[in-house]
Design a protein around this motif. Sequence first.
Motif, short mmCIF file in Angstrom:
data_model
loop_
_atom_site.label_atom_id
_atom_site.label_comp_id
_atom_site.label_asym_id
_atom_site.label_seq_id
_atom_site.Cartn_x
_atom_site.Cartn_y
_atom_site.Cartn_z
N PHE A 191 5.20 6.21 6.69
CA PHE A 191 4.46 7.22 7.44
C PHE A 191 5.37 8.36 7.92
N LEU A 192 4.79 9.54 8.00
CA LEU A 192 5.45 10.71 8.58
C LEU A 192 4.97 10.81 10.03
N LEU A 193 5.91 10.77 10.98
CA LEU A 193 5.50 10.75 12.38
C LEU A 193 5.80 12.07 13.10
N ALA B 228 -1.10 15.74 -0.30
CA ALA B 228 -0.97 14.31 0.00
C ALA B 228 0.48 13.84 0.03
N ASN B 229 0.73 12.95 0.97
CA ASN B 229 1.95 12.14 0.95
C ASN B 229 1.52 10.87 0.23
N LEU B 230 1.70 10.86 -1.08
CA LEU B 230 1.06 9.85 -1.91
C LEU B 230 1.69 8.48 -1.78
N PRO B 231 0.86 7.45 -1.90
CA PRO B 231 1.43 6.11 -2.06
C PRO B 231 2.19 6.11 -3.40
N TYR B 232 3.47 5.74 -3.37
CA TYR B 232 4.29 5.89 -4.58
C TYR B 232 3.79 5.05 -5.75
N ASN C 33 -13.42 5.40 3.01
CA ASN C 33 -12.62 4.16 2.95
C ASN C 33 -12.74 3.58 1.54
N GLU C 34 -11.97 4.18 0.61
CA GLU C 34 -12.08 3.82 -0.80
C GLU C 34 -10.69 3.79 -1.44
N ASP C 35 -10.68 3.36 -2.71
CA ASP C 35 -9.48 3.46 -3.54
C ASP C 35 -9.55 4.82 -4.24
N ALA C 36 -8.52 5.65 -4.05
CA ALA C 36 -8.55 7.01 -4.61
C ALA C 36 -8.70 6.99 -6.13
N LEU D 44 0.83 -1.21 0.00
CA LEU D 44 0.00 0.00 0.00
C LEU D 44 0.87 1.26 0.00
N GLY D 45 2.17 1.09 -0.20
CA GLY D 45 3.07 2.25 -0.24
C GLY D 45 3.12 2.98 1.09
N GLN D 46 3.07 2.23 2.18
CA GLN D 46 2.97 2.89 3.49
C GLN D 46 4.34 3.26 4.07
N ALA E 280 -10.57 12.92 3.34
CA ALA E 280 -9.41 12.03 3.21
C ALA E 280 -9.87 10.67 2.68
N ILE E 281 -9.18 10.21 1.63
CA ILE E 281 -9.53 8.91 1.04
C ILE E 281 -8.45 7.90 1.42
N GLU E 282 -8.83 6.90 2.19
CA GLU E 282 -7.86 5.89 2.64
C GLU E 282 -8.38 4.49 2.31
N LYS E 283 -7.51 3.72 1.64
CA LYS E 283 -7.89 2.37 1.21
C LYS E 283 -7.80 1.36 2.37
N ASP E 284 -6.90 1.61 3.31
CA ASP E 284 -6.62 0.63 4.37
C ASP E 284 -7.57 0.84 5.56
N ALA E 285 -8.52 -0.07 5.71
CA ALA E 285 -9.54 0.06 6.76
C ALA E 285 -8.93 0.05 8.16
N VAL F 30 -5.16 12.29 -0.09
CA VAL F 30 -5.18 10.88 -0.49
C VAL F 30 -4.23 10.12 0.43
N GLY F 31 -4.71 9.06 1.03
CA GLY F 31 -3.86 8.20 1.86
C GLY F 31 -3.44 8.83 3.17
N PRO F 32 -4.39 9.13 4.06
CA PRO F 32 -4.04 9.75 5.35
C PRO F 32 -3.29 8.81 6.29
N GLY F 33 -3.44 7.49 6.11
CA GLY F 33 -2.75 6.54 7.00
C GLY F 33 -3.13 6.82 8.44
N PRO F 34 -2.13 6.88 9.35
CA PRO F 34 -2.45 7.14 10.76
C PRO F 34 -2.82 8.61 11.02
N GLY F 35 -2.66 9.48 10.01
CA GLY F 35 -3.22 10.83 10.13
C GLY F 35 -2.25 11.96 10.45
N GLY F 36 -0.95 11.74 10.27
CA GLY F 36 0.02 12.81 10.58
C GLY F 36 -0.20 14.06 9.75
N LEU F 37 -0.32 13.89 8.43
CA LEU F 37 -0.52 15.05 7.56
C LEU F 37 -1.93 15.63 7.75
N THR F 38 -2.89 14.74 8.00
CA THR F 38 -4.27 15.18 8.25
C THR F 38 -4.30 16.13 9.43
N1 SAM Z 1 -0.39 10.41 4.89
C1 SAM Z 1 0.27 9.42 5.74
C2 SAM Z 1 1.58 10.00 6.22
O1 SAM Z 1 2.02 10.98 5.64
O2 SAM Z 1 2.14 9.45 7.19
C3 SAM Z 1 0.49 8.11 5.00
C4 SAM Z 1 1.23 8.21 3.69
S1 SAM Z 1 1.65 6.64 2.97
C5 SAM Z 1 3.01 7.14 1.95
C6 SAM Z 1 0.40 6.35 1.72
C7 SAM Z 1 -1.01 6.06 2.23
O3 SAM Z 1 -1.88 5.86 1.10
C8 SAM Z 1 -1.15 4.81 3.07
O4 SAM Z 1 -1.90 5.09 4.23
C9 SAM Z 1 -1.91 3.80 2.18
O5 SAM Z 1 -2.71 2.90 2.89
C10 SAM Z 1 -2.75 4.74 1.33
N2 SAM Z 1 -3.12 4.20 0.00
C11 SAM Z 1 -2.40 3.39 -0.82
N3 SAM Z 1 -3.05 3.18 -1.98
C12 SAM Z 1 -4.19 3.89 -1.92
C13 SAM Z 1 -5.28 4.11 -2.82
N4 SAM Z 1 -5.31 3.52 -4.03
N5 SAM Z 1 -6.30 4.91 -2.42
C14 SAM Z 1 -6.28 5.49 -1.20
N6 SAM Z 1 -5.28 5.34 -0.31
C15 SAM Z 1 -4.25 4.55 -0.65
#
Ligand code: SAM
Length: 280
Positions: free
Chosen positions: A29-31, A121-125, A101-104, A25-27, A75-80, A54-62
């Motif tokens: 995280f920024l802590l 966004a800190n995008l999933p790469y 809770n969707e795929d962006a 999931l490209g996780q 915030a759209i996050e795929k990981d429930a 896109v991809g808030p994860g644990p919510g640091g950037l949020t």
């Molecule tokens: N924003 C957080 C941070 O800065 O610590 C997490 C960034 S992490 C690089 C990418 C986040 O995108 C992860 O939480 C991952 O679960 C989520 N993610 C990955 N693919 C996704 C998708 N297709 N749609 C939505 N979220 C996705």
Amino acid sequence: MSTIDELPPLREVIATHGLSARKALGQNFLLDLNLTAKIARVAGDLTEADVLEVGPGPGGLTRGLLAEGARRVVAIEKDARCLPALADIAAAYPGRLDVLNEDALQVDWAAELKAPRKIVANLPYNVGTELLVRWLTPATWPPPWESLTLMFQREVAERIVAQPGGKAYGRLAVLAQWRASARIAMTLPPEAFTPPPKVRSAVVHLEALPEPRFEADADTLSRVVKAAFAQRRKMLRAALKGLSPDIEDRLQAAGLKPTDRAEQVPIEGFCALAREITRP
Ligand code: SAM
């Protein structure tokens, strides 16, 4: 210790909710909440804007976005697994955070936010470039967003802001800079993330221009640029011969040398060629 809000530190959030990072999931995280607030500030004044993350994860950037005064964050996050941590943030900022809770890649995001809209966004790469290309190629211009503030691998960031004449210059640079201003606002070492990725990262800030810098049909320009850079080592007359039987004449009419290579052509030149290609 970062204290931008009254919520627990991110390490504690991750431990409480069992958010071990998943590579698929490209996780990464920024802590550091001071760092996430700094990234949020790159997006400018957020108090009058709705923000898509896109991809808030644990919510640091949020948390950075909300602490910096964002009017509303969607915030759209795929990981429930991240939802309970994000629900705690929503409770701390009543009415200002909604989580999908969707795929962006599948969400009609613009309908969820009121203008003006900013994307941060800190995008999933693994999906970052695809999302950027979609945001840069809406059906009409100006786009539904006012600015994009996005984390990429540094190499991708350099391709977005590249100027003609170098290896980094290509389709992404033309697509981004034709209708937006683009700059690298920050660079970050791998250690800024948990777990650290293999490469350096950078935050790119793009602002939509009201109109394209040079006139051209978007689809034709996209076709020309794709063909030119697909064979970037070839001369333009060879790389583009599939576009038109009289490509040499059209290149010359556009003020381009048929013997030049794609990486020498400025955006203005590609736009002139796109106009020549559409000429009957
Ligand atoms: N924003 C957080 C941070 O800065 O610590 C997490 C960034 S992490 C690089 C990418 C986040 O995108 C992860 O939480 C991952 O679960 C989520 N993610 C990955 N693919 C996704 C998708 N297709 N749609 C939505 N979220 C996705």
